[in-house]
Scaffold this motif. Structure first.
Motif, PDB file in Angstrom:
ATOM      1  N   ARG A   1       0.830  -1.203   0.000  1.00 16.39           N
ATOM      2  CA  ARG A   1       0.000   0.000   0.000  1.00 16.39           C
ATOM      3  C   ARG A   1       0.870   1.261   0.000  1.00 16.39           C
ATOM      4  O   ARG A   1       0.468   2.309  -0.475  1.00 16.39           O
ATOM      5  CB  ARG A   1      -0.912   0.027   1.235  1.00 16.39           C
ATOM      6  CG  ARG A   1      -2.016  -0.991   1.231  1.00 16.39           C
ATOM      7  CD  ARG A   1      -3.126  -0.618   0.276  1.00 16.39           C
ATOM      8  NE  ARG A   1      -3.793   0.599   0.696  1.00 16.39           N
ATOM      9  CZ  ARG A   1      -4.363   1.450  -0.154  1.00 16.39           C
ATOM     10  NH1 ARG A   1      -4.298   1.223  -1.441  1.00 16.39           N
ATOM     11  NH2 ARG A   1      -4.977   2.512   0.284  1.00 16.39           N
TER      12      ARG A   1
ATOM     13  N   ASN B   1      -9.566  -5.422 -21.612  1.00 16.59           N
ATOM     14  CA  ASN B   1      -9.374  -4.681 -20.354  1.00 16.59           C
ATOM     15  C   ASN B   1      -9.486  -5.567 -19.107  1.00 16.59           C
ATOM     16  O   ASN B   1      -9.578  -5.047 -18.010  1.00 16.59           O
ATOM     17  CB  ASN B   1     -10.366  -3.525 -20.192  1.00 16.59           C
ATOM     18  CG  ASN B   1     -10.374  -2.618 -21.389  1.00 16.59           C
ATOM     19  OD1 ASN B   1      -9.609  -2.821 -22.329  1.00 16.59           O
ATOM     20  ND2 ASN B   1     -11.216  -1.626 -21.349  1.00 16.59           N
ATOM     21  N   THR B   2      -9.545  -6.850 -19.291  1.00 14.71           N
ATOM     22  CA  THR B   2      -9.649  -7.704 -18.110  1.00 14.71           C
ATOM     23  C   THR B   2      -8.391  -8.536 -17.974  1.00 14.71           C
ATOM     24  O   THR B   2      -7.609  -8.703 -18.915  1.00 14.71           O
ATOM     25  CB  THR B   2     -10.837  -8.669 -18.208  1.00 14.71           C
ATOM     26  OG1 THR B   2     -10.639  -9.515 -19.338  1.00 14.71           O
ATOM     27  CG2 THR B   2     -12.146  -7.936 -18.318  1.00 14.71           C
TER      28      THR B   2
ATOM     29  N   PRO C   1     -11.669  -7.164 -13.478  1.00 17.15           N
ATOM     30  CA  PRO C   1     -11.872  -6.023 -14.366  1.00 17.15           C
ATOM     31  C   PRO C   1     -10.759  -5.031 -14.066  1.00 17.15           C
ATOM     32  O   PRO C   1     -10.917  -4.105 -13.257  1.00 17.15           O
ATOM     33  CB  PRO C   1     -13.249  -5.498 -13.990  1.00 17.15           C
ATOM     34  CG  PRO C   1     -13.660  -6.185 -12.746  1.00 17.15           C
ATOM     35  CD  PRO C   1     -12.618  -7.178 -12.357  1.00 17.15           C
TER      36      PRO C   1
ATOM     37  N   HIS D   1      -8.413  -2.900 -15.845  1.00 18.62           N
ATOM     38  CA  HIS D   1      -8.031  -1.576 -16.301  1.00 18.62           C
ATOM     39  C   HIS D   1      -9.095  -0.990 -17.214  1.00 18.62           C
ATOM     40  O   HIS D   1     -10.093  -1.644 -17.535  1.00 18.62           O
ATOM     41  CB  HIS D   1      -6.687  -1.652 -17.035  1.00 18.62           C
ATOM     42  CG  HIS D   1      -5.529  -1.900 -16.128  1.00 18.62           C
ATOM     43  ND1 HIS D   1      -4.854  -0.899 -15.488  1.00 18.62           N
ATOM     44  CD2 HIS D   1      -4.923  -3.056 -15.755  1.00 18.62           C
ATOM     45  CE1 HIS D   1      -3.884  -1.420 -14.750  1.00 18.62           C
ATOM     46  NE2 HIS D   1      -3.909  -2.737 -14.897  1.00 18.62           N
ATOM     47  N   GLN D   2      -8.814   0.222 -17.611  1.00 22.09           N
ATOM     48  CA  GLN D   2      -9.752   0.871 -18.508  1.00 22.09           C
ATOM     49  C   GLN D   2      -9.216   0.944 -19.927  1.00 22.09           C
ATOM     50  O   GLN D   2      -9.757   1.653 -20.768  1.00 22.09           O
ATOM     51  CB  GLN D   2     -10.099   2.252 -17.959  1.00 22.09           C
ATOM     52  CG  GLN D   2     -10.965   2.086 -16.725  1.00 22.09           C
ATOM     53  CD  GLN D   2     -11.206   3.354 -15.979  1.00 22.09           C
ATOM     54  OE1 GLN D   2     -11.135   4.424 -16.570  1.00 22.09           O
ATOM     55  NE2 GLN D   2     -11.483   3.245 -14.704  1.00 22.09           N
TER      56      GLN D   2
ATOM     57  N   LYS E   1      -1.319  -1.756 -11.812  1.00 21.95           N
ATOM     58  CA  LYS E   1      -2.089  -2.011 -10.597  1.00 21.95           C
ATOM     59  C   LYS E   1      -1.573  -3.250  -9.918  1.00 21.95           C
ATOM     60  O   LYS E   1      -1.103  -4.195 -10.561  1.00 21.95           O
ATOM     61  CB  LYS E   1      -3.569  -2.176 -10.932  1.00 21.95           C
ATOM     62  CG  LYS E   1      -4.268  -0.845 -11.182  1.00 21.95           C
ATOM     63  CD  LYS E   1      -5.736  -1.049 -11.443  1.00 21.95           C
ATOM     64  CE  LYS E   1      -6.406   0.283 -11.731  1.00 21.95           C
ATOM     65  NZ  LYS E   1      -7.800   0.112 -12.122  1.00 21.95           N
TER      66      LYS E   1
ATOM     67  N   TRP F   1      -2.657  -6.273  -7.353  1.00 20.50           N
ATOM     68  CA  TRP F   1      -3.829  -6.996  -6.872  1.00 20.50           C
ATOM     69  C   TRP F   1      -3.369  -8.052  -5.893  1.00 20.50           C
ATOM     70  O   TRP F   1      -2.305  -8.644  -6.072  1.00 20.50           O
ATOM     71  CB  TRP F   1      -4.571  -7.664  -8.027  1.00 20.50           C
ATOM     72  CG  TRP F   1      -4.868  -6.741  -9.165  1.00 20.50           C
ATOM     73  CD1 TRP F   1      -4.021  -6.397 -10.159  1.00 20.50           C
ATOM     74  CD2 TRP F   1      -6.073  -6.027  -9.384  1.00 20.50           C
ATOM     75  NE1 TRP F   1      -4.614  -5.512 -11.004  1.00 20.50           N
ATOM     76  CE2 TRP F   1      -5.884  -5.266 -10.563  1.00 20.50           C
ATOM     77  CE3 TRP F   1      -7.296  -5.958  -8.720  1.00 20.50           C
ATOM     78  CZ2 TRP F   1      -6.881  -4.446 -11.073  1.00 20.50           C
ATOM     79  CZ3 TRP F   1      -8.285  -5.156  -9.240  1.00 20.50           C
ATOM     80  CH2 TRP F   1      -8.071  -4.398 -10.398  1.00 20.50           C
TER      81      TRP F   1
ATOM     82  N   SER G   1      -8.255  -8.416  -4.996  1.00 21.90           N
ATOM     83  CA  SER G   1      -8.799  -7.084  -4.771  1.00 21.90           C
ATOM     84  C   SER G   1      -7.666  -6.081  -4.995  1.00 21.90           C
ATOM     85  O   SER G   1      -6.493  -6.406  -4.796  1.00 21.90           O
ATOM     86  CB  SER G   1      -9.352  -6.962  -3.353  1.00 21.90           C
ATOM     87  OG  SER G   1      -8.349  -7.257  -2.418  1.00 21.90           O
ATOM     88  N   PRO G   2      -7.999  -4.885  -5.423  1.00 18.20           N
ATOM     89  CA  PRO G   2      -6.946  -3.937  -5.747  1.00 18.20           C
ATOM     90  C   PRO G   2      -6.214  -3.465  -4.494  1.00 18.20           C
ATOM     91  O   PRO G   2      -6.831  -3.206  -3.462  1.00 18.20           O
ATOM     92  CB  PRO G   2      -7.691  -2.789  -6.415  1.00 18.20           C
ATOM     93  CG  PRO G   2      -9.073  -2.876  -5.889  1.00 18.20           C
ATOM     94  CD  PRO G   2      -9.340  -4.316  -5.614  1.00 18.20           C
ATOM     95  N   LEU G   3      -4.916  -3.407  -4.586  1.00 17.15           N
ATOM     96  CA  LEU G   3      -4.120  -2.945  -3.447  1.00 17.15           C
ATOM     97  C   LEU G   3      -3.602  -1.539  -3.700  1.00 17.15           C
ATOM     98  O   LEU G   3      -3.712  -0.661  -2.871  1.00 17.15           O
ATOM     99  CB  LEU G   3      -2.934  -3.884  -3.232  1.00 17.15           C
ATOM    100  CG  LEU G   3      -3.165  -5.102  -2.335  1.00 17.15           C
ATOM    101  CD1 LEU G   3      -1.889  -5.915  -2.250  1.00 17.15           C
ATOM    102  CD2 LEU G   3      -3.603  -4.676  -0.948  1.00 17.15           C
TER     103      LEU G   3
ATOM    104  N   TRP H   1     -14.660   0.740 -13.917  1.00 16.11           N
ATOM    105  CA  TRP H   1     -14.063  -0.069 -14.984  1.00 16.11           C
ATOM    106  C   TRP H   1     -14.850   0.101 -16.261  1.00 16.11           C
ATOM    107  O   TRP H   1     -16.076   0.296 -16.239  1.00 16.11           O
ATOM    108  CB  TRP H   1     -14.074  -1.545 -14.577  1.00 16.11           C
ATOM    109  CG  TRP H   1     -13.425  -2.439 -15.599  1.00 16.11           C
ATOM    110  CD1 TRP H   1     -12.102  -2.511 -15.891  1.00 16.11           C
ATOM    111  CD2 TRP H   1     -14.082  -3.372 -16.463  1.00 16.11           C
ATOM    112  NE1 TRP H   1     -11.882  -3.427 -16.867  1.00 16.11           N
ATOM    113  CE2 TRP H   1     -13.079  -3.975 -17.236  1.00 16.11           C
ATOM    114  CE3 TRP H   1     -15.400  -3.755 -16.649  1.00 16.11           C
ATOM    115  CZ2 TRP H   1     -13.355  -4.950 -18.193  1.00 16.11           C
ATOM    116  CZ3 TRP H   1     -15.688  -4.717 -17.603  1.00 16.11           C
ATOM    117  CH2 TRP H   1     -14.664  -5.309 -18.359  1.00 16.11           C
ATOM    118  N   GLU H   2     -14.163   0.044 -17.339  1.00 10.83           N
ATOM    119  CA  GLU H   2     -14.865  -0.094 -18.622  1.00 10.83           C
ATOM    120  C   GLU H   2     -14.095  -1.066 -19.499  1.00 10.83           C
ATOM    121  O   GLU H   2     -12.866  -1.100 -19.480  1.00 10.83           O
ATOM    122  CB  GLU H   2     -15.069   1.251 -19.316  1.00 10.83           C
ATOM    123  CG  GLU H   2     -13.796   2.003 -19.610  1.00 10.83           C
ATOM    124  CD  GLU H   2     -14.066   3.323 -20.315  1.00 10.83           C
ATOM    125  OE1 GLU H   2     -15.194   3.516 -20.781  1.00 10.83           O
ATOM    126  OE2 GLU H   2     -13.149   4.143 -20.391  1.00 10.83           O
TER     127      GLU H   2
ATOM    128  N   LEU I   1     -10.729   1.084  -0.065  1.00  7.84           N
ATOM    129  CA  LEU I   1      -9.406   1.686  -0.167  1.00  7.84           C
ATOM    130  C   LEU I   1      -9.494   3.193  -0.032  1.00  7.84           C
ATOM    131  O   LEU I   1      -8.694   3.823   0.652  1.00  7.84           O
ATOM    132  CB  LEU I   1      -8.773   1.354  -1.519  1.00  7.84           C
ATOM    133  CG  LEU I   1      -8.115  -0.007  -1.670  1.00  7.84           C
ATOM    134  CD1 LEU I   1      -7.519  -0.137  -3.062  1.00  7.84           C
ATOM    135  CD2 LEU I   1      -7.032  -0.210  -0.627  1.00  7.84           C
TER     136      LEU I   1
END
Lengths: 521, 634
Positions: free
Chosen positions: A218, A428-429, A445, A447-448, A474, A476, A482-484, B585-586, B630
């Motif tokens: 973190r 994006n996954t 999921p 990124h964008q 990112k 995880w 889960s996102p850290l 997200w997209e 978070l």
């Protein structure tokens, strides 16, 4: 009349007798009457015969024309002709609307496809084009389309009917496979043993360790940023001792940087185009001689080069690729090198034997990324066909098919725990697959924008790093996913990422020509 | 005393005779005149006057005689009217009488042979007994023979017919109709069809022809075959109608006779309704069924999975796969003795603990290179993308000019070739004088009206052409919808938003309405301060929705100003954290996982996750929730 004349002659003959008045003599020419002759002729019946003969002669000569009852209808004929003319107008109109390529070779190809001569004597490109236009206006433009479609169809069906089949590889392949089997099995045993040991650690300790790790993650921060080149940096890789970072650049140069102070150590010149990847040998900087082959890199022109640490020039070239080689990866043993190629195949090179031992097909489009299992027993490939495949290097079989992504897979990585695979895709996954259960266990999921790389933490696989074109990387948790932490800071797409083998440092490189090092405070 | 026509007819021969007698020759005019006189009921004098021109001096005598005869005829009419009738009738009566007497005689013979046969019938049995003595001019013996003959003939004919009928009756299906017609004919002829003898039915009588081609019987006697003459359709129809009526009459009567008031369909209801008892299922019956179904489904699923995996991985025989496939399902976290992919190559009796094995007896290691079947990518993007040709303003104008010129040229050529009539001169108000010079001078009003009409016509044609080119309201609607719906066969675009506070109904409405208008599907899960909005649809709609969520809706504005009670609370909240919307997200997915946009209130996290999991999209919720967690910790 004849009789009157006769009488007049009679008087004339009388006059000299009378001698009363001299009559002026007029010169009379008498030709005689036709009457009698005509009468005679008629009596003989000659006239009819004469007339008939004349008619016959006339007909024969073509001067007299007699119809045999046939009638020529002017109206009908005219309308027919009109229709013809109108059709011609229509055709011309159509011809005007047809677009014919101005490229002469294409025009010729079209003419050939239609079964017409591609050129006539003295015909120039303009006339040829006009000829094609006229032909098309008669037969219709569909004729060309059809032929094109047929070609495509036949091509497609050929592929569709492809079945699983085998061919016999070189004998060195069997040798290599046996070698890999002997290499991988003890490693697998060892790994499982370690896993069992790790499991025996009490739950509380493990969770506290995990929490500690999460806490440190973190607090990850951008620790160093360095402009690597004047073109986008496509790949970065830590040396096994975590003291060096190799970056590959689209300029064709590969650079070695010292870590963590980011000084340039070497510039490796050899590629002429975009370098796709550069990787350290697993034993390099640890036990390998710097003069030996320590690095391997690949480029978009299909060149694969091997480098040593003491030279700027490549030690060797690996020939055999004709199209872009996207990624290159060392087998954990360091004996084999895997390359992925856009010709729908990936290859395995034996560096000891210095030859290609495996040319593996299976993807329906180009293969992008490759990763090796920690044991050295398996290889995973991700292709542009959105499917991933896991291959057993010992038997040569595809043992798992990763189906689930919608778009191309750009990154694939094995977890050090030995049974998790992560794939990053253009949709994006990021998907996490379980080898033991043979299924996708989770879809992150992530990124964008498209995910360019995925990497597990190399020691225990406690976290997962993903980088994407949305300018971020990112972190995880694993498992849990889960996102850290979001590593934001790049101004361009993140194109490559790596985690140092001690798990302390994270490197990302970007389209913005920089690479960044991230470290926990 | 006018006489009827019949009387006159009767009188006529007598008058003829009288005329012949008086005049010495027959004279039809006299006869008719006389008849006329008598017919009109004239008296003697009048009749004499009337007949004078024909008969002269003998008139009186004739009239006398005539009237005598008339008187005589009238008096004798009642008794002797039948005297001049045809012999046939007499004969018939005689025959009938004779038949009756014979019958009586036979009866008597049968009854008692003792009594002697009576030569003459004493008791008249005929219907006309008073006439008998008058007309009975033929001797009884003669009459008997005469009658016998006739009867014989009739009987034979009848017999023959009956035989034919019998033979026809043998094949009722074939000529049933004809048979009926035949019978009908018989009926019509007034002859009763005789009873058919059984022996006749067995075989047909031989057909014998004599030298003249007539049909004869065994004895050489000529027989009259019934001619199957086509009778009048009307007659046949009448007979049929009669039969049909007969049948109609008969049918109900039969029913009535058999069971008049009984309907077997109606069951006899008991006086009291039976009480229904409960039927309980045995305990566990449905559980068993369900279990069976479940296991079956599981097995099927497993099999399907195996076959699918086999297809994908390129190992085409499922048996081979069964060898490789993990023997038992491993739970999360379980560590196997040996990985299944390793176990496949390890032969039996292999020592796993060996430190550095250098063996070559692994199973399945060959130098074969596999070429698995290749699957086409899920997104089929092999259709070549063609760029549209975009022209500059100048190029557009040039193209238009050229095409119009070409069209005009074509038109001109057609006119020149006489394929179409030349267009009438285009007149405007400005060029009217030039075009219609003299006419315009002669009658300017008319010409102007003509020109104006032509102009209006041109305008109308132009507008109509424009209108025809336009899409109809429906087509426009369909086009718009099609444009909005977009093509999602190549993947659905999905975006996930997280809103801190989504209690404002106006904002909820905006989300729902926009999603509906853009044909987006998805779900909104409301949970405390994690409100997740998931929308699926085409890329353009997503773009618009993104703009709505992130820019157009002002999330941080104060909404509850009007309510005095909530003021403080909302202010506090606002201070604590401002409301905002984040794009979580997209990306893209293969299919839509949600239906029409719905709002779902979820009090607990688990419930929300369950709701997402139901649609196979729990990762959206996980991500949104963990991001919010978070964020709160930061």
């Amino acid at each position: 009349m004849a009789s009157s004349r006769a009488s007049s002659t009679a008087t004339k003959t009388k006059a000299p007798d009378d001698l009363v008045a001299p009559v002026v003599k007029k010169p009379h020419i008498y030709y005689g009457s036709l009457e009698e002759k005509e009468r005679e002729r008629l009596a003989k019946g000659e006239s009819g015969i004469l007339g008939k003969d004349g008619l016959k002669a006339g007909i024969e000569a073509g001067n007299i024309n007699i119809t045999s009852g046939e009638v020529f209808e002017i109206e009908e004929h005219i309308s027919e002709r009109q229709a013809e003319v109108l059709a011609e107008f229509e055709r011309r109109k159509r011809a005007r609307q047809i677009n014919v390529s101005t490229d002469d070779s294409e025009v010729k190809a079209c003419l050939r496809a239609l079964g017409e001569p591609i050129t006539l004597f003295g015909e120039g490109p303009a006339e040829r084009r006009e000829r094609l236009r006229n032909i098309l206006s008669v037969v219709g433009t569909d004729a060309l389309k059809k032929t094109k479609k047929d070609d495509e169809k036949s091509k497609k069906s050929k592929e569709e009917y492809q079945q699983t089949w085998y061919h016999e590889g070189p004998n060195s392949l069997k040798v290599a496979r046996l070698w890999i089997a002997n290499y991988s099995l003890p490693r697998a045993m060892k790994r499982l043993e370690e896993a069992r040991l790790h499991k025996e650690i009490p739950e509380t300790t493990r969770t506290s360790q995990m929490q500690e790790l999460h806490k440190s993650l973190r607090s990850l921060n951008n620790f160093c940023s360095q402009i690597g080149d004047d073109r986008p940096i496509s790949y970065c890789h830590f040396s096994p001792n975590s003291k060096m970072l190799a970056t590959a650049c689209w300029s064709g140069l590969c650079k070695l940087w010292s870590v963590p102070d980011c000084n340039l150590l070497h510039t490796l010149r050899g590629h002429n185009t975009n370098v796709g990847a550069i990787v350290f040998h697993p034993k390099s900087t640890v036990s390998l001689d710097p003069k030996d082959v320590n690095l391997a890199s690949c480029a978009a022109d299909g060149s694969v080069k091997l480098w040593s640490l003491d030279s700027d020039e490549p030690v060797a070239d690996i020939e055999g690729h004709t199209v872009r080689v996207a990624r290159v990866m060392w087998h954990p043993s360091g004996r084999f090198l895997g390359t992925t190629c856009y010709d729908r195949s990936w290859r395995l090179w034996d560096l000891e034997a210095q030859e290609e031992i495996l040319h593996q097909e299976g993807h329906s489009m180009g293969v992008y990324d490759i990763a090796f299992h920690q044991d050295g027993s398996l290889a995973g490939t991700g292709g542009l066909d959105a499917f991933g495949r896991v291959w057993d290097l010992r038997t040569g079989r595809c043992i798992m098919f990763l189906e689930g992504h919608l778009k191309e897979i750009y990154g694939i990585n094995f977890s050090p725990n030995g049974y998790h695979i992560a794939t990053g895709s253009g949709d994006n996954t990021c998907k996490v697959w379980d080898l033991r259960q043979r299924r996708c266990v989770y879809t992150i999921p992530a990124h964008q924008n498209l995910v360019t790389g995925v990497k597990f933490e190399p020691i225990h696989g406690n976290f997962l790093l993903t980088g994407a074109y949305d300018n971020t990387a990112k972190i995880w948790t694993h498992p849990g996913w889960s996102p850290l932490k979001t590593l934001a800071g790049h101004e361009g797409k993140v194109m490559g990422l790596d985690i140092s083998s001690d798990g302390q440092l994270i490197a990302t490189c970007s389209y913005d020509r920089t690479f960044k090092l991230w470290m926990a405070d | 005393m006018a006489l009827s026509k019949r009387e006159l007819d009767e009188l006529k021969p007598w008058i003829e005779k009288t005329v012949k007698r008086v005049l010495g020759f027959s004279e039809p005019t006299v006869v008719t005149a006389a008849l006329n006189c008598v017919g009109k009921g004239m008296d003697k004098k009048k009749a004499a006057d009337h007949l004078k021109p024909f008969l002269d001096d003998s008139t009186l005598r004739f009239v006398d005689k005539l009237f005598e005869a008339v008187e005589e005829g009238r008096s004798s009419r009642h008794s002797k009217s039948s005297s001049d009738r045809s012999r046939k009738r007499e004969l018939k009566i005689k025959q009938m009488m004779e038949a009756a007497t014979r019958q009586i005689e036979e009866r008597k013979k049968q009854l008692s042979f003792i009594s002697p046969p009576t030569p003459q019938p004493k008791t008249p049995s005929s219907s006309q007994p008073e006439r008998l003595p008058i007309g009975n001019t033929i001797q009884p013996s003669q009459a008997a023979t005469f009658m016998n003959d006739a009867i014989e003939k009739a009987r034979k004919a009848a017999e023959l017919q009956a035989r034919i009928q019998a033979q026809l009756a043998l094949k009722p299906g074939l000529i049933g109709n004809a048979n009926m017609v035949g019978l009908a004919n018989l009926h019509a002829m007034g002859i009763a069809p005789p009873k058919v003898e059984l022996k006749d039915q067995t075989k047909p009588t031989p057909l014998i022809l004599d030298e003249q081609g007539r049909t004869v019987d065994a004895t050489g006697k000529e027989i009259e075959l019934t001619h199957r003459m086509p009778t009048l359709k009307a007659n046949i129809r009448a007979v049929k109608r009669e039969q049909f009526k007969q049948q109609l009459k008969e049918k109900p009567s039969e029913d009535m006779e058999s069971n008049t008031f009984f309907d077997p369909r109606v069951s006899i209801a008991p006086s009291q309704r039976q009480r229904r008892t409960f039927k309980f299922h045995d305990k566990g019956k449905f559980e068993k069924i369900a279990q069976r179904l479940r296991t079956k489904a599981q097995l099927e699923k497993l099999q399907a999975e195996i076959s699918r995996a086999a297809r994908k991985t390129g190992i085409h025989t499922s048996t081979r796969l069964a060898l490789i496939a993990p023997k038992k399902e491993l739970k999360e976290g379980d560590i196997p003795e040996i990985e299944w992919w390793d176990s496949y190559i390890i032969p039996n009796g292999f020592d796993l603990t060996e430190e550095n094995p250098k063996r070559e007896d692994y199973f399945g290691i060959t130098n074969l290179v596999e070429h698995p079947a290749q699957l086409n990518p899920p997104v089929d993007n092999d259709t070549p993308v063609t760029l549209g040709v975009y022209l500059t303003k100048k190029e557009q104008k040039k193209l238009r000019r050229q095409t119009r010129r070409e069209a005009q040229k074509e038109l001109q050529e057609k006119v020149r070739l006489g394929l179409m009539p030349p267009p009438e001169p285009k007149v405007r108000i400005s060029n009217l004088m030039r075009v219609l010079g003299t006419e315009a001078v002669q009658d300017p009003t008319k010409v102007e009206a003509h020109v104006r009409a032509q102009m209006a016509k041109r305008q109308k044609a132009h507008e109509e052409a424009n209108a025809a080119r336009k899409l109809t309201a429906e087509q426009r609607k369909v086009k718009k919808i099609k444009k909005l719906k977009e093509d999602i066969s190549q993947g659905v675009h999905i975006s996930v938003y997280r809103v801190r506070n989504l209690s404002n109904p106006a904002k909820k409405f905006k989300i729902e309405a926009n999603a509906g208008q853009l044909y987006l599907t998805g779900v909104v899960v409301l949970h405390k301060d994690v409100n997740v909005v998931v929308v699926e649809g085409g890329p353009k709609a997503q773009k618009k929705f993104k703009r709505l969520m992130l820019h157009r809706i002002k999330w941080d504005e104060q909404t509850s100003n009007t309510k005095g009670d909530d003021d403080e609370e909302s202010d506090e909240e606002a201070v604590k954290k401002t409301n905002k919307c984040v794009l979580v997200w997209e990306g893209t997915a293969k299919d839509r996982s949600f239906g029409e946009m719905k709002f779902k209130q979820c009090p607990t996290e688990n419930m929300a996750r369950e709701h997402f999991k139901k649609h196979g999209a729990e990762h959206y919720w996980d991500l949104a929730l963990s991001e919010s967690v978070l964020e709160s910790t930061d």
